[in-house]
Scaffold this active site. Structure first.
Site, PDB file in Angstrom:
ATOM      1  N   LEU A   1      61.063  -0.178 146.880  1.00 41.42           N
ATOM      2  CA  LEU A   1      59.710  -0.745 146.329  1.00 41.42           C
ATOM      3  C   LEU A   1      59.348  -0.553 145.114  1.00 41.42           C
ATOM      4  O   LEU A   1      58.649  -1.220 144.500  1.00 41.42           O
ATOM      5  CB  LEU A   1      58.708  -0.500 147.686  1.00 41.42           C
ATOM      6  CG  LEU A   1      59.112  -1.137 149.125  1.00 41.42           C
ATOM      7  CD1 LEU A   1      57.843  -1.046 150.148  1.00 41.42           C
ATOM      8  CD2 LEU A   1      59.244  -2.413 148.946  1.00 41.42           C
TER       9      LEU A   1
ATOM     10  N   GLU B   1      64.461   8.199 151.341  1.00 43.22           N
ATOM     11  CA  GLU B   1      63.053   8.718 151.256  1.00 43.22           C
ATOM     12  C   GLU B   1      62.723  10.304 151.049  1.00 43.22           C
ATOM     13  O   GLU B   1      61.961  10.752 150.259  1.00 43.22           O
ATOM     14  CB  GLU B   1      62.135   8.118 152.729  1.00 43.22           C
ATOM     15  CG  GLU B   1      62.267   6.833 152.954  1.00 43.22           C
ATOM     16  CD  GLU B   1      61.813   6.030 151.680  1.00 43.22           C
ATOM     17  OE1 GLU B   1      60.950   6.410 150.951  1.00 43.22           O
ATOM     18  OE2 GLU B   1      62.371   4.679 151.854  1.00 43.22           O
TER      19      GLU B   1
HETATM   20 NI    NI Z   1      62.630   3.839 147.546  1.00 38.79          NI
END
Ligand code: NI
Length: 180
Positions: free
Chosen positions: A103, A145
């Protein structure tokens, strides 16, 4: 709940190492609200994961959609699992190369090698210790992550930029490619 602003590549917060959080901090309603807002933000932008540094918070927390028992019966937040202070260890030498996006790097995809299976130790949002093995796409999301918490982006993990692709071209030329 609120939708948070997502930092994009180039913002220094994405390159800083996030600090661990103390168990006691999980009792702080502001931290619980941050976790809820991160889940809402991840869903809003159709991400599979979102790390706190991506929403300008330098703490070792991420939320992820996991295909696993861990994700079952999580209530109104759906399958989103928050992990706090995660420690990831590869299990075996198996590596899988597959597509990732982020993102914080919108409209871009690239192929990234990741450990096929990992062992994860982390706290849940209530401070309970989680200790589990996971593989496949969920293992990939957790590795992606956890990298964010150390200021690492998926581009850093690519072996070559030959597969670096805009989303439109990805749909056109690559999306039909079988997963390994
Ligand atoms: Ni990412």
């Amino acid at each position: 709940m609120a939708i948070l602003k997502v930092a994009r590549m180039g913002h220094p917060v994405l390159r800083a190492r996030a600090r661990p959080i103390e168990r006691i901090e999980l009792a702080n309603p502001a931290v619980q609200k941050l976790i809820d807002d991160m889940i809402e933000t991840m869903h809003e932008y159709r991400g599979a994961g979102l790390a706190a540094p991506q929403v300008h918070e330098g703490i070792r927390v991420f939320v992820a959609l996991l295909e696993d028992d861990l994700a079952a019966n999580r209530g109104p937040a759906g399958a989103a699992v928050p992990l706090i202070n995660p420690e990831v260890t590869p299990v075996g030498d198996g590596v899988v190369v597959n597509w990732e996006g982020c993102l914080s790097i919108p409209e871009v995809r690239g192929r990234v090698p990741r450990a096929r299976e990992i062992k994860v130790r982390a706290l849940d949002r209530h401070g309970q210790l989680l200790d589990f093995r996971i593989r496949g796409f969920s293992a990939r999301v957790i590795q992606h992550e956890t990298d964010h918490l150390d200021g690492i982006l998926f581009l850093d993990r690519m072996e070559s930029f030959e597969t670096l692709t805009y989303l439109e071209e990805f749909s056109k030329f690559w999306a039909s490619e079988r997963e390994e």
